[in-house]
Structure formats: C-alpha cells, structure tokens
Design a protein around this motif. Structure first.
Motif: not given
Length: 191
Positions: A33-43, A49-51, A64-66
């Motif tokens: 499973v790929a999780l797609f985000l702009p970044s991991l800047i807190g929000g 997504a991390l949970d 995979e965190i994309v």
C-alpha cells in the motif's frame, strides 16, 4: 547522514539489487500500500497517514510513504516504512513522477491525501497504465477550506472535482459523490 536520510528511498534511481517488484516476485506476497502526501510537514492529514500506515503494517501490509518532497517535522516518525521521495519542485510535477513510481513499484493500492494530490493520483494512475486500487481522502470540506482563495482557484477546484473524481468513484462512494455534487456542483455520474 540523518536518520531521515537513511529512511528515504530515491524513486528515480531504482536499486538493481532489489530485482523486479511485482506480485509474483514478492517472496512474502504481502500486499503493498502506497500512501501519497505532499510532505510530512506536521498537520492533521500527515498524522492520520502515519497512524494509518502503522495500523496497516500491523495487519501485515507492506507500506510505502510516497512524498512529493521528503521533508517535514514528522519524517522521523516514518521509521519502519519505506519513504519514497518524488523530488518534485512544483506540485504539478508530481503527476509524471507518481506515474513513474506506479509503473516501477506496482503497489496494490494507492491512498492519496488532500486535494490537489487526490486529482494528481487519478491522473498518474491513468498515465502509468497500472491499476492499483485507488483511495482518495479529503480531511476538510473543500469549499470551506478554499473559500478565500479567489474565483480562479474555486473554478479549478470545481472543474477538477467534476471532471476527474468521476473516474475514481465506485458505488460505495454515493454519500461523498452527493456531497460533492451539492457542495462543488459536480455533475452526477452516469451509469
């Protein structure tokens, strides 16, 4: 080299030692499973997504965190997961970069967080020629979140939702589709 640097996988240079990545080549046959985000800047969405990544990993999924850009104060919390850095300077560049990732990694599912990345995920999937299951998530009411952005931004939001989300919706999405139709003036889906 920081802890975060050791976690980040460069999607543009595949590791030849890892061999082909497809369902038959995976020794464990675990679903990816790929999780797609702009970044991991807190929000909020990044935390969700991390949970979710942790919960899915606990169920035996390969995660995979994309990221459009691998940065942010939550990057160290991605330990235990492969982090794929698409290395895009502008958000629109994520479409071809994500399509390349989908072709090379062939995840079983792609979960995209936040507009416009949800739109980019649909387009990248079409361009890649792959068919991962696609899940699009919004964590706010878009019309409220972008109300002060001006008429051009609202027009792009409405057009993108009306034209592209139709391709991603299945029969289980009727409540969301109804909300978008009333909220964003998206046309009803035919068929």
């Amino acid at each position: 080299m920081t802890k975060a640097d050791r976690l980040i996988k460069d999607v543009s240079v595949p590791d030849p030692a890892s061999g082909p990545i497809n369902e038959d080549a995976r020794p464990s046959a675990r679903r990816r499973v790929a999780l797609f985000l702009p970044s991991l800047i807190g929000g909020g969405a990044e935390r969700v997504a991390l949970d979710l990544a942790g919960a899915l990993a606990d169920q035996g999924y390969e995660i995979e965190i994309v990221l459009a850009e691998a940065c942010g104060d939550l990057i160290d919390e991605a330990h235990g997961f492969t982090v794929v850095d698409l290395k895009t300077d502008r958000m629109i560049q994520t479409i071809p970069a994500l399509a390349r990732y989908l072709r090379s990694a062939k995840p079983d599912a792609l979960i995209a967080f936040m507009w416009p990345l949800t739109i980019y995920a649909v387009l990248a999937r079409l361009l890649s020629g792959t068919r991962p299951r696609l899940m699009l998530t919004e964590h706010v009411t878009l019309s409220n979140a972008y109300a002060g952005q001006g008429p051009l931004h609202r027009l792009l939001l409405r057009m993108s939702l009306a034209l592209i989300y139709q391709w991603a919706f299945g029969s289980g999405a009727r409540p969301v589709r109804h909300h978008l139709q009333s909220d964003q003036r998206a046309p009803p889906r035919r068929g």
